[in-house]
Write an enzyme that holds these catalytic residues in place. Structure first.
Site, PDB file in Angstrom:
ATOM      1  N   GLU A   1      -5.261   2.340  -4.210  1.00 45.17           N
ATOM      2  CA  GLU A   1      -3.597   2.354  -4.192  1.00 45.17           C
ATOM      3  C   GLU A   1      -2.795   1.271  -3.436  1.00 45.17           C
ATOM      4  O   GLU A   1      -1.961   1.119  -3.292  1.00 45.17           O
ATOM      5  CB  GLU A   1      -2.558   3.383  -2.858  1.00 45.17           C
TER       6      GLU A   1
ATOM      7  N   ASP B   1       0.993  -0.865   0.159  1.00 42.46           N
ATOM      8  CA  ASP B   1      -0.077  -0.566  -0.565  1.00 42.46           C
ATOM      9  C   ASP B   1       0.719   1.577  -0.049  1.00 42.46           C
ATOM     10  O   ASP B   1       1.947   1.088   0.604  1.00 42.46           O
ATOM     11  CB  ASP B   1      -0.758   0.130   1.419  1.00 42.46           C
ATOM     12  N   ILE B   2       0.320   2.283  -0.715  1.00 41.16           N
ATOM     13  CA  ILE B   2       1.304   3.574  -1.074  1.00 41.16           C
ATOM     14  C   ILE B   2       1.306   4.743   0.281  1.00 41.16           C
ATOM     15  O   ILE B   2      -0.294   4.470   0.853  1.00 41.16           O
ATOM     16  CB  ILE B   2       1.009   4.177  -2.099  1.00 41.16           C
TER      17      ILE B   2
END
Length: 522
Positions: free
Chosen positions: A443, A400-401
């Protein structure tokens, strides 16, 4: 074979149904339109005819009444000098009744209301004082009158027409009057009863009190009729025509006209059913004579439908077996004699060549994320199922960003999309050919690592995390990622569970400050 018969049945019968329906609807529409136009025309012609007939009879009745009043006026001039001669007075009364036959009875009355003479003499009222409404009105008004209908002392329903008698000095001497019996034979009855139309038409006469003065059914003469729009119109002095329902509930086409001098109304009417009967018979005849041609037309439609449906059915039948080697040759043998089927045949042959290519492209499109070019969730599910079926162990990286929402909010979604594309390229560069990098959400990313155990997966995760942290994203600069790691089948008995465990590890990484890798711990 069932599919073949089913398709043949539907194709041919669909064309037949469409053709038959079009022909039937066209025929029915033509018959209906013709019927409606002729029906409207017949009704209007009947209304106009009845109005003209009512006007004609109203004029004839008006002329009769005026002639009767003129006869009384001429007789009155002759009578005045002879009033003191009883025999002469009686002779004048008899002559007036017999000569013209305008009246059923004639009476001569003095100024005091005493009957001086009567014809016929059988009435035996000479010397009496008349108390009937017509007699009293004549004495009171002292002018030419046509009375309303009333019952006489002899129980006769009559109309009384009178003319005053004046001496040369202007002295009122009495009146002469004639009675028209409404329920017995009279010249008025003959005038109205001579009906020239033999088409179900009939007429009636009403007075201001809505009382029937004449009707073909004699027993109805004297009856008062209410709730009849035509009667209300004609006693108001109007002339015209209308479609109405009579007192027996029958639809009638009525024409009406007033008789001004007597305040009567004449209504000529004809039953709607009788008016339309010839049209109904004509339409039945038209349908009867149309049936043979319609049958021939239907047979022709059936033959043409079969001719049109055959190549289409053959092509549809071959479409069920496009994967068979002999299908192209069978399609080439189909006799496509018209443009549409020929084009369909050409398209099918072309389609067979493109089929496998397109299937591969569609499969790739269905399993690929259009933005990043990575596999999507569907692609990851298919890979997981394959790994489970072949019992290939694997590890999962859930990625996950960090703070990606701020990127979208600060730089916009277009910039965010570019970040996602750049990250996808980093994932591809850090993984093997047999590994599967996927985008599973906005994301959120995932990497499936076949035949990689937990230790190797953790090492790859760290290399990937560091590579991202060093990368300068366009416009944004430096970003970090958080990674959760889990392994199957060591940590979970089902692939679906190991995905959840990797998500749990990712959640722990974000909770502990982000930009780190966490391995799932039972």
């Amino acid at each position: 074979m069932f599919a073949k018969n089913f398709l043949q049945f539907n194709l041919k019968h669909l064309i037949l149904l469409l053709a038959f329906s079009s022909a039937a609807i066209t025929l029915l529409n033509s018959l209906s339109a013709s019927y409606q136009v002729q029906r409207k025309l017949l009704i209007q012609q009947s209304l106009d005819s009845n109005q003209v007939y009512a006007r004609k009879l109203a004029t004839s009745t008006e002329n009769f009444l005026q002639a009767s009043q003129q006869q009384l006026a001429v007789t009155a001039e002759e009578l005045v000098p002879e009033l003191h001669n009883q025999d002469k007075v009686q002779a004048i009364a008899n002559r007036l009744r017999r000569l013209t036959e305008s009246f059923n009875s004639v009476v001569i009355v003095s100024a005091e209301g005493e009957v001086l003479a009567t014809s016929p003499e059988a009435l035996r009222i000479v010397g009496h004082h008349l108390q009937s409404p017509g007699a009293l009105e004549a004495l009171k008004e002292r002018k030419p009158l046509i009375s309303e209908a009333y019952l006489s002392a002899a129980n006769n329903l009559l109309v009384f027409i009178s003319h005053p008698l004046f001496a040369e000095t202007g002295e009122y001497l009495g009146y002469i009057g004639g009675s028209i019996y409404l329920k017995e034979r009279s010249i008025l009855n003959s005038l109205l009863g001579t009906h020239y139309y033999k088409d179900g038409s009939y007429l009636f006469v009403v007075d201001q009190n809505r009382r029937l003065l004449y009707h073909p059914e004699t027993e109805r003469v004297g009856e008062r009729v209410h709730d009849n729009a035509v009667i209300e119109q004609v006693i108001s002095g109007n002339e015209g025509s209308a479609q109405v329902q009579n007192s027996q509930g029958i639809e009638m086409l009525a024409g009406f006209a007033p008789v001004g001098s007597a305040n009567w109304g004449i209504v000529a009417q004809r039953p709607l059913e009788a008016t339309l009967a010839p049209l109904n018979s004509q339409m039945h005849a038209v349908i009867y004579h149309t049936l043979p041609l319609a049958l021939v037309t239907l047979l022709l439609i059936w033959w043409l439908a079969r001719l049109v449906s055959r190549p289409l059915w053959q092509l549809a039948d071959n479409a069920q077996s496009l994967d068979k080697p002999c299908t192209p040759e069978r399609i080439k043998r189909v006799r496509s004699w018209y443009f549409e089927s020929a084009e369909l045949k050409r398209a099918m042959l072309l389609g067979i060549n493109l089929l496998h290519t397109r299937i591969g492209e569609l499969k790739n499109d269905a399993e690929t994320d259009p933005l990043t070019g990575l596999s999507n969730r569907r692609g990851s599910e298919l890979t997981l199922a394959l790994l489970q079926e072949k019992q290939v162990p694997f590890s999962v990286l859930a990625i996950d960003i960090d703070h990606f929402k701020q990127v979208n909010d600060t730089y916009g979604h277009d910039c965010g999309d570019e970040v996602l594309k750049s990250l996808a390229e980093i994932l591809k560069s850090c993984t093997r050919q047999e590994d599967l990098a996927c985008r599973t959400g906005g994301e959120e990313f995932m990497i499936l690592l076949p035949n990689v155990h937990l230790q190797g997966a953790q090492e790859l995760a760290e290399r990937l995390r560091k590579a991202v942290a060093k990368y300068l994203f366009a416009e944004v600069g430096v970003l970090t990622i958080s990674i959760g790691v889990a392994e199957w089948p060591e940590q979970a008995d089902e692939p679906a569970k190991v995905l959840k465990y990797a998500d749990h590890a990712l959640y722990r990484a974000k909770k502990r400050g982000r930009n780190r890798t966490e391995v799932y711990q039972k």
